[in-house]
Write a protein that holds these residues in place. Structure first.
Motif, PDB file in Angstrom:
ATOM      1  N   CYS A 183     -47.602 -12.700 -42.518  1.00 22.23           N
ATOM      2  CA  CYS A 183     -48.105 -13.894 -41.857  1.00 22.23           C
ATOM      3  C   CYS A 183     -49.610 -13.735 -41.665  1.00 22.23           C
ATOM      4  N   PHE A 184     -50.277 -14.832 -41.388  1.00 21.93           N
ATOM      5  CA  PHE A 184     -51.739 -14.752 -41.313  1.00 21.93           C
ATOM      6  C   PHE A 184     -52.287 -15.858 -40.438  1.00 21.93           C
ATOM      7  N   GLU A 185     -53.577 -15.786 -40.199  1.00 21.01           N
ATOM      8  CA  GLU A 185     -54.316 -16.804 -39.458  1.00 21.01           C
ATOM      9  C   GLU A 185     -55.579 -17.165 -40.220  1.00 21.01           C
ATOM     10  N   GLY A 186     -56.142 -18.309 -39.889  1.00 23.23           N
ATOM     11  CA  GLY A 186     -57.436 -18.710 -40.417  1.00 23.23           C
ATOM     12  C   GLY A 186     -58.312 -19.152 -39.267  1.00 23.23           C
ATOM     13  N   MET A 187     -59.459 -18.523 -39.099  1.00 24.99           N
ATOM     14  CA  MET A 187     -60.390 -18.873 -38.037  1.00 24.99           C
ATOM     15  C   MET A 187     -61.805 -18.659 -38.547  1.00 24.99           C
ATOM     16  N   LYS A 188     -62.799 -19.159 -37.811  1.00 25.66           N
ATOM     17  CA  LYS A 188     -64.176 -19.088 -38.301  1.00 25.66           C
ATOM     18  C   LYS A 188     -65.140 -18.634 -37.210  1.00 25.66           C
ATOM     19  N   ALA A 189     -66.218 -17.994 -37.662  1.00 26.32           N
ATOM     20  CA  ALA A 189     -67.350 -17.662 -36.804  1.00 26.32           C
ATOM     21  C   ALA A 189     -68.552 -18.454 -37.302  1.00 26.32           C
ATOM     22  N   TYR A 190     -69.332 -18.991 -36.361  1.00 28.83           N
ATOM     23  CA  TYR A 190     -70.437 -19.886 -36.691  1.00 28.83           C
ATOM     24  C   TYR A 190     -71.733 -19.373 -36.078  1.00 28.83           C
ATOM     25  N   ALA A 191     -72.828 -19.539 -36.789  1.00 31.19           N
ATOM     26  CA  ALA A 191     -74.141 -19.255 -36.209  1.00 31.19           C
ATOM     27  C   ALA A 191     -74.466 -20.343 -35.191  1.00 31.19           C
ATOM     28  N   ASP A 192     -75.012 -19.946 -34.037  1.00 26.88           N
ATOM     29  CA  ASP A 192     -75.428 -20.916 -33.040  1.00 26.88           C
ATOM     30  C   ASP A 192     -76.534 -21.802 -33.619  1.00 26.88           C
ATOM     31  N   ILE A 193     -76.525 -23.075 -33.236  1.00 29.61           N
ATOM     32  CA  ILE A 193     -77.479 -24.021 -33.791  1.00 29.61           C
ATOM     33  C   ILE A 193     -78.925 -23.577 -33.537  1.00 29.61           C
ATOM     34  N   ALA A 194     -79.179 -22.931 -32.396  1.00 30.07           N
ATOM     35  CA  ALA A 194     -80.542 -22.468 -32.103  1.00 30.07           C
ATOM     36  C   ALA A 194     -80.985 -21.417 -33.116  1.00 30.07           C
ATOM     37  N   ASP A 195     -80.069 -20.517 -33.499  1.00 31.59           N
ATOM     38  CA  ASP A 195     -80.394 -19.515 -34.514  1.00 31.59           C
ATOM     39  C   ASP A 195     -80.631 -20.165 -35.871  1.00 31.59           C
ATOM     40  N   ILE A 196     -79.824 -21.169 -36.191  1.00 32.55           N
ATOM     41  CA  ILE A 196     -79.988 -21.877 -37.469  1.00 32.55           C
ATOM     42  C   ILE A 196     -81.369 -22.527 -37.542  1.00 32.55           C
ATOM     43  N   GLU A 197     -81.781 -23.137 -36.444  1.00 28.97           N
ATOM     44  CA  GLU A 197     -83.079 -23.806 -36.415  1.00 28.97           C
ATOM     45  C   GLU A 197     -84.227 -22.802 -36.519  1.00 28.97           C
ATOM     46  N   LYS A 198     -84.077 -21.635 -35.887  1.00 32.00           N
ATOM     47  CA  LYS A 198     -85.120 -20.601 -35.985  1.00 32.00           C
ATOM     48  C   LYS A 198     -85.260 -20.094 -37.416  1.00 32.00           C
ATOM     49  N   VAL A 199     -84.136 -19.833 -38.062  1.00 37.39           N
ATOM     50  CA  VAL A 199     -84.168 -19.340 -39.447  1.00 37.39           C
ATOM     51  C   VAL A 199     -84.784 -20.390 -40.361  1.00 37.39           C
ATOM     52  N   ALA A 200     -84.456 -21.658 -40.121  1.00 41.25           N
ATOM     53  CA  ALA A 200     -85.019 -22.737 -40.943  1.00 41.25           C
ATOM     54  C   ALA A 200     -86.544 -22.796 -40.823  1.00 41.25           C
ATOM     55  N   LYS A 201     -87.063 -22.368 -39.665  1.00 38.34           N
ATOM     56  CA  LYS A 201     -88.511 -22.347 -39.452  1.00 38.34           C
ATOM     57  C   LYS A 201     -89.159 -21.051 -39.943  1.00 38.34           C
ATOM     58  N   GLY A 202     -88.335 -20.130 -40.461  1.00 37.46           N
ATOM     59  CA  GLY A 202     -88.862 -18.868 -40.954  1.00 37.46           C
ATOM     60  C   GLY A 202     -88.998 -17.804 -39.889  1.00 37.46           C
ATOM     61  N   GLU A 203     -88.430 -18.030 -38.701  1.00 38.40           N
ATOM     62  CA  GLU A 203     -88.511 -17.053 -37.626  1.00 38.40           C
ATOM     63  C   GLU A 203     -87.433 -15.985 -37.799  1.00 38.40           C
ATOM     64  N   LYS A 204     -87.733 -14.766 -37.365  1.00 40.37           N
ATOM     65  CA  LYS A 204     -86.761 -13.679 -37.401  1.00 40.37           C
ATOM     66  C   LYS A 204     -85.945 -13.671 -36.112  1.00 40.37           C
ATOM     67  N   LEU A 205     -84.695 -13.275 -36.238  1.00 40.05           N
ATOM     68  CA  LEU A 205     -83.811 -13.232 -35.081  1.00 40.05           C
ATOM     69  C   LEU A 205     -83.777 -11.816 -34.521  1.00 40.05           C
ATOM     70  N   THR A 206     -84.171 -11.659 -33.255  1.00 43.37           N
ATOM     71  CA  THR A 206     -84.062 -10.347 -32.606  1.00 43.37           C
ATOM     72  C   THR A 206     -82.628 -10.092 -32.166  1.00 43.37           C
ATOM     73  N   LYS A 207     -81.933 -11.173 -31.795  1.00 43.28           N
ATOM     74  CA  LYS A 207     -80.511 -11.127 -31.487  1.00 43.28           C
ATOM     75  C   LYS A 207     -79.846 -12.314 -32.174  1.00 43.28           C
ATOM     76  N   GLN A 208     -78.598 -12.116 -32.554  1.00 42.71           N
ATOM     77  CA  GLN A 208     -77.866 -13.210 -33.173  1.00 42.71           C
ATOM     78  C   GLN A 208     -76.832 -13.751 -32.185  1.00 42.71           C
ATOM     79  N   HIS A 209     -76.734 -15.066 -32.127  1.00 37.93           N
ATOM     80  CA  HIS A 209     -75.768 -15.731 -31.262  1.00 37.93           C
ATOM     81  C   HIS A 209     -74.729 -16.395 -32.162  1.00 37.93           C
TER      82      HIS A 209
END
Length: 397
Positions: A87-113
């Protein structure tokens, strides 16, 4: 072969002590490869460099391990190969929108949310599926903690782009080395992870979370996915293997998915997703309807979320009750169907634009400002942290 909880306790003795997240050990890859570009990658074909393994043997759970992703070596007589003890499950992990926006601006993440969507529900359903297979219990809270630490370990493989995620596949297999038709006395619980994009890629030239691909359905009139008193309500591998022939036949005829019917032609599920209809009843009321959890329907996490959202809106009736394919076809003919969609963890929601039944095709409305899209956006906003919700569990890595 069904074994009651009392019978299961006889098999394994008293309930075994659960594994604990505090006992987790790690053996990590020295130079893990970077996350590859995800555009155009087929769902579930790229995997992270590590996995979780928790073994049950000799009446007890071992300590959880995070180890390099690798093949298993199992004897040919292993239970899962012969009696579908899986038997199995399916679930997902997502990057927080704030981290996505920082990466889109070329900023480095000191911590990931990173965010998990209702992981307690996935783990509870895994426990129920394992019980169906007479597998030993464990503390759900401890497995959630292990999964959180696994996500921290694989943090660099959580895509930093809206609409993408890290798909997690917790799985339990019977590992007893016997051909006897009995519950497996040993079990391997493991978790693997796959960075993914949309399950159904949008039409060429379209992109973004709003670009969702409608699907065409063939009503399956001969084969059944589930039946009263069966195992349709559990997420067993056998429940996905059995329908494959009918699914492939539908593909050969030009349809995307099968609409499954019950013993009396009740509308059940679409492919491996729960199914919803928004329509006008004969009394003129607007109703969102889906099949009830009568044991034939998988209790989907996305299904539960859609029902809770819809009831919170209070804009139309929300029903969990049996309805029949003849009622659906009649409503299509009379123009009372507003829209239909499937839902599940992998695809979130999939709108339906055609239903084929008894040699005739019926167009299903797909309005631009659809409730399907509304559900999609509301759920995505929760999953990526745009909308605060207790459904979204933050993991800081």
């Amino acid at each position: 072969m069904f074994l009651s909880r009392r019978g299961l306790s006889k098999l394994v003795g008293s309930a075994p002590a659960s594994f604990t997240a505090s006992a987790l050990t790690k053996t990590l890859v020295a130079n893990p490869p970077p996350l590859p570009p995800m555009k155009g990658v087929a769902f579930g074909t790229v995997f992270t460099p590590h996995m979780v393994i928790i073994d049950y043997a000799d009446g007890k759970w071992g300590a959880p391990q995070i180890v390099p992703f690798a093949n298993f070596s199992l004897p040919p007589q292993t239970s899962c190969f012969h009696y579908a003890t899986e038997c199995f499950e399916g679930m997902k992990a997502y990057a927080d929108i704030a981290d996505i926006e920082k990466v889109a601006k070329g900023e480095k993440l000191t911590k990931q949310h990173i965010r998990l969507f209702r992981p307690d529900k996935n783990v509870a359903r895994l426990q129920d599926s394992m019980h169906t297979l007479c597998m030993p219990p464990f503390d759900a809270t401890e497995l959630v903690k292990v999964i959180e630490e696994f996500v921290r370990t694989e943090r660099d493989y959580v895509p930093k782009e809206f609409g993408y995620s890290l798909y997690l596949r917790p799985t339990a297999i019977g590992t007893a080395e016997t051909l006897s038709v009995v519950p497996s006395s040993s079990v391997r619980l493991f978790v693997i992870a796959s960075p993914v994009g949309p399950y159904y890629p949008p039409p060429e030239g379209e992109s973004g979370s709003a670009a969702i691909k409608p699907v065409k359905l063939l009503v399956e009139e001969k084969h059944k996915r589930a039946w009263p008193g069966g195992t349709g309500g559990s997420k067993l591998g056998a429940n996905y293997a059995g329908p494959m022939l009918a699914q492939e036949e539908a593909h050969e005829r030009g349809y995307d998915q099968v609409l499954w019917l019950g013993a009396k032609d009740e509308v059940q599920e679409v492919g491996s997703m729960n199914f919803f209809t928004l329509w006008k009843t004969k009394a003129g009321k607007t109703e969102l309807i889906t099949a009830p959890l009568d044991g034939t329907i998988l209790p989907g996490v996305t299904r539960a979320s859609i029902l809770e959202l819809a009831r919170g809106w209070g804009e139309f009736e929300v029903s969990e009750r049996s309805y029949f394919v003849q009622e659906l076809v009649e409503a299509l003919q009379e123009g009372r169907v507003i829209e239909c969609f499937g839902c599940g963890t992998a695809a979130i929601v999939s709108p339906v634009n055609l239903l084929a039944y008894r040699g005739k095709e019926y167009a299903v409305p797909c309005p631009e400002n659809s409730i399907t899209r509304r559900f999609l956006h509301e759920i995505l906003d929760i999953q990526y942290g745009k909308t605060p919700s207790p459904w979204s569990v933050e993991v800081i890595a």
